[in-house]
Design a protein around this motif. Structure first.
Motif, PDB file in Angstrom:
ATOM      1  N   VAL A   1       0.041   9.413  -2.955  1.00 59.48           N
ATOM      2  CA  VAL A   1      -0.368   8.254  -2.158  1.00 59.48           C
ATOM      3  C   VAL A   1      -0.365   8.529  -0.661  1.00 59.48           C
ATOM      4  CG1 VAL A   1       0.337   6.574  -3.905  1.00 59.48           C
ATOM      5  CG2 VAL A   1       1.945   7.230  -2.100  1.00 59.48           C
ATOM      6  N   THR A   2       0.108   9.691  -0.236  1.00 58.27           N
ATOM      7  CA  THR A   2      -0.001  10.048   1.181  1.00 58.27           C
ATOM      8  C   THR A   2      -1.365  10.648   1.496  1.00 58.27           C
ATOM      9  OG1 THR A   2       0.873  12.310   0.957  1.00 58.27           O
ATOM     10  CG2 THR A   2       2.478  10.533   1.261  1.00 58.27           C
TER      11      THR A   2
ATOM     12  N   LEU B   1      12.316   7.924   0.734  1.00 60.81           N
ATOM     13  CA  LEU B   1      13.338   7.900   1.781  1.00 60.81           C
ATOM     14  C   LEU B   1      13.644   9.344   2.145  1.00 60.81           C
ATOM     15  CD1 LEU B   1      16.589   5.761   1.760  1.00 60.81           C
ATOM     16  CD2 LEU B   1      16.628   8.140   2.465  1.00 60.81           C
ATOM     17  N   GLN B   2      13.547   9.658   3.426  1.00 61.11           N
ATOM     18  CA  GLN B   2      13.815  11.021   3.888  1.00 61.11           C
ATOM     19  C   GLN B   2      15.133  11.056   4.651  1.00 61.11           C
ATOM     20  OE1 GLN B   2      11.225  13.957   3.554  1.00 61.11           O
ATOM     21  NE2 GLN B   2      11.343  12.549   1.839  1.00 61.11           N
ATOM     22  N   HIS B   3      15.936  12.067   4.406  1.00 62.18           N
ATOM     23  CA  HIS B   3      17.269  12.134   5.007  1.00 62.18           C
ATOM     24  C   HIS B   3      17.220  12.845   6.349  1.00 62.18           C
ATOM     25  CE1 HIS B   3      18.912  10.479   1.379  1.00 62.18           C
ATOM     26  NE2 HIS B   3      18.101  11.283   0.724  1.00 62.18           N
TER      27      HIS B   3
ATOM     28  N   TRP C   1       9.641  11.522   9.236  1.00 61.79           N
ATOM     29  CA  TRP C   1       9.277  10.154   9.612  1.00 61.79           C
ATOM     30  C   TRP C   1       7.859   9.834   9.147  1.00 61.79           C
ATOM     31  CZ3 TRP C   1      10.791  10.890  15.457  1.00 61.79           C
ATOM     32  CH2 TRP C   1      12.187  10.967  15.580  1.00 61.79           C
ATOM     33  N   LYS C   2       6.942  10.779   9.380  1.00 65.34           N
ATOM     34  CA  LYS C   2       5.545  10.565   9.003  1.00 65.34           C
ATOM     35  C   LYS C   2       5.398  10.388   7.501  1.00 65.34           C
ATOM     36  CE  LYS C   2       2.233  13.012  10.750  1.00 65.34           C
ATOM     37  NZ  LYS C   2       1.377  11.889  11.203  1.00 65.34           N
TER      38      LYS C   2
ATOM     39  N   THR D   1       3.742   7.140   3.057  1.00 64.17           N
ATOM     40  CA  THR D   1       3.974   6.693   1.676  1.00 64.17           C
ATOM     41  C   THR D   1       4.199   5.194   1.596  1.00 64.17           C
ATOM     42  OG1 THR D   1       5.034   8.829   1.186  1.00 64.17           O
ATOM     43  CG2 THR D   1       5.396   7.030  -0.380  1.00 64.17           C
ATOM     44  N   ASN D   2       5.146   4.703   2.399  1.00 64.72           N
ATOM     45  CA  ASN D   2       5.620   3.328   2.253  1.00 64.72           C
ATOM     46  C   ASN D   2       4.722   2.276   2.877  1.00 64.72           C
ATOM     47  OD1 ASN D   2       7.746   4.784   1.216  1.00 64.72           O
ATOM     48  ND2 ASN D   2       9.287   4.004   2.631  1.00 64.72           N
ATOM     49  N   VAL D   3       3.860   2.698   3.801  1.00 68.37           N
ATOM     50  CA  VAL D   3       3.011   1.721   4.495  1.00 68.37           C
ATOM     51  C   VAL D   3       1.519   2.040   4.315  1.00 68.37           C
ATOM     52  CG1 VAL D   3       2.515   0.545   6.670  1.00 68.37           C
ATOM     53  CG2 VAL D   3       4.844   1.350   6.192  1.00 68.37           C
TER      54      VAL D   3
END
Length: 254
Positions: free
Chosen positions: A64-65, A94-96, A107-108, A113-115
């Protein structure tokens, strides 16, 4: 759920966790479910286990990216299964890392993915629903982190920001659809901590050992709990729109 029987649903991030639980519940209800995921082999294996149920589960490899992947996925569904009636935007990551010295690429990935992945999939679903005069339903799997930033989550970095953004996207979409006179419903489901691969990965990769120890013992939901909330939103009458469901385990620490 009777009116959805035989209809097409797309579930993103359907290879594990919440997405897998939602896909399974929808197949049991008699829907034609297409699971999008990078690890599509997992969905294929689950489809074999579900072949004696009322519905059917299909697997399509989609990251989905990648916008091209999403477009190809929707094209495959339209040509091989039918027009989409339900879209479950579940894929999330979620990235650590952190904000003060963090990794830009991580961050990207969270925002892609989420937005952005949600926005692209939603756009394609609405196009199909509008063209086919389908009063469909879009469900976004959000998070309690989309309602407040948890102080107990030191490795979350931009994850809450992405979920706040998703909450705004959901509300904006509701307004847009209303202004267009479309009867496509939009719902959000915001769970607290759910015991999935994300939680297990957080425990193993956490930058904060105290936080990792807390995660191991804190109350959590099961993926099926979230799937049941999604089914509740979908099962409401056509004139009822569930805008947001917040679901948390008793004693939730997040």
């Amino acid at each position: 759920m009777d009116r959805w029987r035989g209809k097409v649903a797309i579930v993103t991030g359907a290879s594990a966790g919440i997405g897998a639980a939602i896909a399974e519940k929808l197949v049991e209800e008699g829907l034609q479910v297409v699971g999008f995921a990078r690890r599509h082999q997992r969905i294929e294996a689950r489809s074999q286990k579900l072949k004696n149920h009322k519905g059917k589960l299909y697997a399509v490899k989609v990251d989905v990216t990648q916008e091209e992947d999403i477009l190809k996925g929707f094209k495959w569904v339209a040509e091989n299964v039918g027009p989409v009636h339900i879209l479950i935007n579940n894929a999330g990551v979620l990235q650590h890392t952190n904000l003060t010295s963090g990794d830009t690429s991580k961050w990207k990935k969270v925002f892609d993915t989420n937005v952005l992945g949600v926005c692209i999939a939603t756009r394609e679903a609405v196009k199909i629903m509008k063209a086919n005069k389908i009063d469909g339903h879009i469900v976004n799997i959000n998070s309690i982190c989309g309602h407040r930033v948890p102080y107990t989550f030191p490795d979350a970095n931009v994850f809450p920001a992405s979920k706040y953004a998703l909450r705004a996207v959901t509300e904006t979409l509701q307004q847009e659809l209303q202004s267009l006179g479309l009867k496509i419903k939009v719902s959000s489901v915001s769970p607290g901590a759910v015991y999935t691969e994300i939680i297990r990965a957080t425990v193993s990769q956490s930058l904060d050992s105290t936080f990792a120890d807390t995660l191991k013992t804190m109350p959590t939901l099961q993926a099926t709990d979230v799937a049941e909330a999604v089914l509740y939103a979908l099962s409401t009458p056509p004139h009822v729109q569930i805008e947001d469901i917040i679901i948390r385990p008793v004693g939730d620490l997040i």
